[in-house]
Design an enzyme around this catalytic site. Structure first.
Site, PDB file in Angstrom:
ATOM      1  N   ASP A   1      -2.199   1.934  -4.407  1.00  0.00           N
ATOM      2  CA  ASP A   1      -3.568   2.195  -3.836  1.00  0.00           C
ATOM      3  C   ASP A   1      -4.581   1.029  -3.710  1.00  0.00           C
ATOM      4  O   ASP A   1      -4.677   0.256  -4.793  1.00  0.00           O
ATOM      5  CB  ASP A   1      -4.195   3.652  -4.052  1.00  0.00           C
TER       6      ASP A   1
ATOM      7  N   HIS B   1       0.824  -1.189  -0.066  1.00  0.00           N
ATOM      8  CA  HIS B   1      -0.116   0.078  -0.238  1.00  0.00           C
ATOM      9  C   HIS B   1       0.804   1.212  -0.116  1.00  0.00           C
ATOM     10  O   HIS B   1       0.365   2.252  -0.116  1.00  0.00           O
ATOM     11  CB  HIS B   1      -0.962  -0.115   1.341  1.00  0.00           C
TER      12      HIS B   1
END
Length: 434
Positions: A411, A407
């Site tokens: 995204d 992450h």
């Protein structure tokens, strides 16, 4: 002049190796190119050869010991010759007089003066020893006979309850090796006498269980991955009806053409992942020490389960390979990984990994990133589900997919888009050959 035997570097990422087994004992005659010992890195095993004709003068790191790349593990030279190599760096220690001395040699000399000295490979310092004296509690039938056995072979024998006094050693000076224990005749693989059993149980209760080089590497890599990345796993399922029909059709065509190719669903999914990665350059990236690198080539690692761990052989440039080429490579690489013949370059350079545990019945799971890659796809067990289609209930094959992303770079929306692209290829498999 004596010549060092050093720990070799088997690959670009190797920093240390473990001595798996010494084939020769100190004092044995050796020839240039003759195998002296077997070493193991986190991924490979290899025999280390003698650098010259002569005699094995010294074993610096005993079986089971770990040495850094380039560190001396032995010494070969003429009979009676001494080493001209002086210790340096971490190999130096100070004696009571303040003079530098070799730490291993100092401990060895002190230990050998002790009447109760027994060498094992589980100690922090790897003593230069390969033999042990028989003890009544360990060898009740041959307490007066000297047994030559490597520490690793002894450990395996004790764990398996094998009476190694009944084994004929094939190593130097009749030394019992790991292979001798593993190939022990049935009569030796019986329970030992009661006193020996008591001793073995007591020793097991206090002896630490060291990890194999492969398991140690896996442990380190997994912890590094979880501690240096922000892992998020997305789950989605894909309708696999068309994919299985397509696979069946391909198998029929291959059979009719008498081609030596085993087309599998794993090969089709790998091709689908390769095409999806070509459309998503961010997912085909590595992130290491704050540097993001986007790769042109799609190099897909296939996690392969082994008896004592796993390896991830890599299909290089998978994006330009046909389904047939991918199928052949998956089979060849997995076979090489399982028989220990996988070359180091076949395990490096990956940009994305696929792990398939469908045969275990698991549907969704959380695969751990193969850092520094930013994505890994987990493929679960194919499920049969009932689905309402145009007012009718139909049975449908479903493939559960679990995508773990870093992450820091990817995204959640980007991961969802990648899964959507991948599912497009899975649910429309003819796109795989266009």
């Amino acid at each position: 002049m004596s010549k060092r035997v050093d720990m070799p570097k088997l690959g670009m990422t190797m920093t240390e190796g473990t001595i798996d087994e010494w084939y020769k004992s100190v004092g044995d005659a050796v020839k240039k190119g003759e195998a002296l010992c077997m070493i193991a890195s986190e991924k490979l095993t290899m025999d280390v050869e003698s650098p010259d004709d002569g005699q094995l003068l010294e074993i610096t790191v005993e079986a089971g010991g770990v040495a850094k790349v380039g560190e001396q593990i032995g010494l070969v030279g003429a009979e009676g010759e001494e080493s001209d190599n002086k210790p340096s760096g971490d190999d130096e220690a100070l004696s009571e007089s303040g003079e530098p001395t070799d730490e291993r040699q100092a401990i060895k000399d002190a230990a050998e003066k002790s009447d109760s000295f027994e060498r094992t490979h589980d100690k922090e310092i790897n003593e230069n020893a390969i033999e042990e004296e028989g003890h009544p509690t360990e060898q009740p039938q041959q307490s007066d006979k000297r047994i030559f056995i490597t520490p690793l072979a002894k450990k395996i024998a004790q764990e398996k309850g094998i009476d190694y006094s009944q084994i004929k050693g094939t190593g130097g000076n009749g030394r019992i090796t790991k292979r001798d224990v593993e190939n022990a005749p049935a009569k030796a693989q019986t329970e030992q006498a009661a006193p020996a059993e008591v001793h073995a149980v007591a020793e097991k209760s206090i002896t630490p269980k060291n990890l194999s080089p492969m398991r140690s590497a896996i442990a380190a890599n997994m912890m590094n991955s979880l501690q240096t990345t922000a892992q998020l796993t997305l789950h989605q399922k894909a309708n696999a009806d068309k994919l299985f029909k397509f696979n069946k059709k391909l198998k029929a065509e291959v059979s009719n053409s008498e081609l030596d190719i085993k087309v599998t669903v794993t090969a089709l999914i790998t091709k689908a992942v390769a095409l999806a990665l070509k459309e998503d350059e961010k997912m085909n990236s590595t992130y290491d020490e704050g540097i993001l690198t986007k790769h042109d080539d799609v190099n897909i690692g296939i996690a392969t389960s082994l008896d004592d761990g796993l390896m991830v052989p890599v299909i290089h440039d998978a994006g330009s390979k046909s389904i047939g080429d991918i199928a052949v490579q998956i089979l060849e690489l997995s076979d090489a990984a399982r028989n220990g013949s996988l070359e180091n370059e076949k395990m490096s350079g990956g940009t994305f990994t696929i792990t398939n545990i469908g045969t275990s019945g698991i549907e969704y799971f959380t695969p751990v990133l193969n850092a520094p890659e930013v994505g890994i796809l987990g493929v679960g067990s194919v499920q049969n589900e009932l689905k309402l289609v145009d007012g009718e209930v139909k049975e449908t094959k479903i493939i559960p997919l679990s995508l773990t992303i870093d992450h820091q770079i990817i995204d959640g929306a980007d991961g969802a888009n990648f899964l959507a692209t991948l599912i497009k290829y899975i649910e429309n498999p003819f796109l795989l050959v266009l």
